[in-house]
Motif scaffolding. Structure first.
Motif, short mmCIF file in Angstrom:
data_model
loop_
_atom_site.label_atom_id
_atom_site.label_comp_id
_atom_site.label_asym_id
_atom_site.label_seq_id
_atom_site.Cartn_x
_atom_site.Cartn_y
_atom_site.Cartn_z
N SER A 1 0.80 -1.23 0.00
CA SER A 1 0.00 0.00 0.00
C SER A 1 0.83 1.27 0.00
O SER A 1 0.29 2.37 -0.16
CB SER A 1 -0.93 0.00 1.21
OG SER A 1 -0.18 0.03 2.42
N VAL A 2 2.14 1.15 0.15
CA VAL A 2 3.01 2.33 0.23
C VAL A 2 3.24 2.94 -1.14
O VAL A 2 3.30 4.16 -1.30
CB VAL A 2 4.35 1.96 0.90
CG1 VAL A 2 5.33 3.13 0.85
CG2 VAL A 2 4.12 1.52 2.35
N PHE A 3 3.36 2.09 -2.16
CA PHE A 3 3.68 2.57 -3.51
C PHE A 3 2.42 2.98 -4.25
O PHE A 3 1.46 2.21 -4.35
CB PHE A 3 4.42 1.49 -4.29
CG PHE A 3 5.83 1.26 -3.82
CD1 PHE A 3 6.84 2.12 -4.21
CD2 PHE A 3 6.12 0.20 -2.98
CE1 PHE A 3 8.15 1.92 -3.78
CE2 PHE A 3 7.42 -0.01 -2.54
CZ PHE A 3 8.43 0.84 -2.94
N GLN A 4 2.44 4.18 -4.82
CA GLN A 4 1.31 4.62 -5.63
C GLN A 4 1.29 3.95 -7.00
O GLN A 4 0.23 3.77 -7.60
CB GLN A 4 1.35 6.15 -5.80
CG GLN A 4 1.14 6.91 -4.51
CD GLN A 4 0.91 8.39 -4.74
OE1 GLN A 4 0.71 8.83 -5.86
NE2 GLN A 4 0.95 9.17 -3.67
N VAL A 5 2.48 3.61 -7.49
CA VAL A 5 2.62 2.99 -8.80
C VAL A 5 3.66 1.88 -8.69
O VAL A 5 4.70 2.07 -8.03
CB VAL A 5 3.09 4.02 -9.85
CG1 VAL A 5 3.45 3.33 -11.17
CG2 VAL A 5 2.04 5.09 -10.07
N THR A 6 3.39 0.72 -9.27
CA THR A 6 4.41 -0.32 -9.38
C THR A 6 4.42 -0.81 -10.82
O THR A 6 3.37 -1.06 -11.41
CB THR A 6 4.16 -1.51 -8.43
OG1 THR A 6 2.93 -2.15 -8.76
CG2 THR A 6 4.14 -1.05 -6.98
N LEU A 7 5.63 -0.93 -11.38
CA LEU A 7 5.77 -1.36 -12.76
C LEU A 7 6.86 -2.41 -12.88
O LEU A 7 7.91 -2.30 -12.24
CB LEU A 7 6.15 -0.17 -13.65
CG LEU A 7 5.02 0.73 -14.15
CD1 LEU A 7 5.61 1.98 -14.78
CD2 LEU A 7 4.15 0.00 -15.15
N SER A 8 6.61 -3.39 -13.70
CA SER A 8 7.62 -4.35 -14.11
C SER A 8 8.06 -4.01 -15.53
O SER A 8 7.25 -3.54 -16.35
CB SER A 8 7.06 -5.77 -14.08
OG SER A 8 7.90 -6.67 -14.78
N THR A 9 9.32 -4.26 -15.84
CA THR A 9 9.76 -4.01 -17.22
C THR A 9 9.08 -4.94 -18.21
O THR A 9 9.11 -4.67 -19.41
CB THR A 9 11.30 -4.14 -17.34
OG1 THR A 9 11.72 -5.40 -16.82
CG2 THR A 9 12.01 -3.02 -16.62
N GLU A 10 8.47 -6.03 -17.73
CA GLU A 10 7.71 -6.88 -18.66
C GLU A 10 6.42 -6.19 -19.10
O GLU A 10 5.76 -6.67 -20.03
CB GLU A 10 7.41 -8.24 -18.02
CG GLU A 10 6.48 -8.22 -16.84
CD GLU A 10 6.27 -9.60 -16.20
OE1 GLU A 10 7.04 -10.52 -16.52
OE2 GLU A 10 5.35 -9.72 -15.37
N GLU A 11 6.09 -5.06 -18.47
CA GLU A 11 4.88 -4.32 -18.81
C GLU A 11 5.16 -3.13 -19.73
O GLU A 11 4.25 -2.35 -20.03
CB GLU A 11 4.19 -3.86 -17.52
CG GLU A 11 3.72 -5.03 -16.67
CD GLU A 11 3.42 -4.67 -15.22
OE1 GLU A 11 2.86 -5.53 -14.50
OE2 GLU A 11 3.76 -3.55 -14.78
N VAL A 12 6.41 -2.97 -20.14
CA VAL A 12 6.78 -1.94 -21.10
C VAL A 12 7.51 -2.62 -22.26
O VAL A 12 7.79 -3.82 -22.23
CB VAL A 12 7.67 -0.84 -20.46
CG1 VAL A 12 6.88 -0.09 -19.39
CG2 VAL A 12 8.94 -1.43 -19.88
N ALA A 13 7.82 -1.85 -23.30
CA ALA A 13 8.37 -2.45 -24.51
C ALA A 13 9.76 -3.01 -24.31
O ALA A 13 10.10 -4.08 -24.84
CB ALA A 13 8.38 -1.41 -25.64
N ARG A 14 10.60 -2.30 -23.55
CA ARG A 14 12.00 -2.69 -23.41
C ARG A 14 12.44 -2.59 -21.96
O ARG A 14 11.98 -1.72 -21.22
CB ARG A 14 12.90 -1.80 -24.28
CG ARG A 14 12.57 -1.80 -25.76
CD ARG A 14 13.37 -0.75 -26.50
NE ARG A 14 13.03 0.61 -26.05
CZ ARG A 14 13.59 1.72 -26.53
NH1 ARG A 14 14.53 1.63 -27.47
NH2 ARG A 14 13.23 2.91 -26.06
N GLY A 15 13.34 -3.50 -21.57
CA GLY A 15 13.88 -3.46 -20.21
C GLY A 15 15.00 -2.45 -20.08
O GLY A 15 15.37 -1.75 -21.02
N LYS A 16 15.53 -2.37 -18.88
CA LYS A 16 16.68 -1.52 -18.64
C LYS A 16 17.88 -2.09 -19.39
O LYS A 16 18.01 -3.32 -19.49
CB LYS A 16 16.97 -1.47 -17.13
CG LYS A 16 15.77 -0.99 -16.29
CD LYS A 16 16.04 -1.17 -14.80
CE LYS A 16 14.82 -0.81 -13.99
NZ LYS A 16 15.04 -0.99 -12.53
#
Length: 218
Positions: A126-141
């Motif tokens: 509940s602390v994070f307003q947003v959580t993202l995985s790089t699998e949810e965007v086109a390219r990873g780091k």
């Protein structure tokens, strides 16, 4: 101009998992009588799930499809986390301290199922307003995609956000996205000099990361 939100990496910043990832992946690869390539470990730090599973299947030579490799390795990682969640000392308290002053987000190369498992175990869901995985965007780091997406979901420009990262590819990703960069170098997997040079602040662990230090980044 001032920092209005902070985006944290997960592996190597909140959870000391880089060695777990390496051990699990090496053991998995060895079970097929294969070995890491010389640059496999460095390359996979920051890759998204599709990228590292493809690397193991197509370049390392594991005789499974990338999707099968991902399922196999992630199930092993989830089991390890159920047995022992390797939180970095002071990380949970530090995230909560920063979150009391700034909106916070998470931008991780871990798969969604591991992110959710770790945050639940750490009591941080509940602390994070947003959580993202790089699998949810086109390219990873080291590409900037996940940090650009995190800033967008926070409703802010990247320049208004700070990123907290440990790895070379993570630092490069945050820098390329235009965030102010805080480096928390990992002792076993230190970032490359060019990546560390992107940081406006370097701390030895999250307990040194203060609200005042973040305010001074811009």
């Amino acid at each position: 101009m001032s920092i209005q939100a902070v985006v944290f990496d997960l592996d190597g910043v909140i959870i000391d998992s880089e060695e777990v990832w390496e051990e699990v992946r090496r053991g998995y690869v060895a079970s097929f009588d294969r070995s890491f390539r010389p640059d496999s470990q460095d390359r996979m730090m920051g890759m998204n799930t599709q990228e590292w599973s493809t690397h193991l299947a197509e370049e390392v030579g594991v005789p499974r499809t990338p999707a099968q490799v991902a399922d196999d390795v992630l199930s092993r990682m989830a089991a390890r986390y159920r047995d022992d969640l390797p939180l970095i000392p002071g990380s949970v308290e530090s995230v909560r301290r920063i979150a009391a002053r700034f909106p916070v987000a998470l931008a991780s190369s871990s798969a969604r199922l591991l992110i959710d498992q770790v945050l639940a175990g750490a009591g941080l869901t509940s602390v994070f307003q947003v959580t993202l995985s790089t699998e949810e965007v086109a390219r990873g780091k080291p590409y900037p995609d996940v940090y650009l997406a995190a800033a967008e979901k926070l409703g802010l420009a990247p320049v208004d956000c700070a990123a907290v990262e440990d790895s070379s590819n993570g630092l490069r990703s945050a820098g390329a996205a235009g965030l102010a960069v805080v480096a928390v170098p990992h002792g076993v997997y230190p970032p490359a000099p060019d990546a560390l040079a992107l940081a406006g602040l370097v701390v030895s662990d999250l307990r040194e990361l203060t609200v005042e230090a973040i305010d001074r980044l811009r």
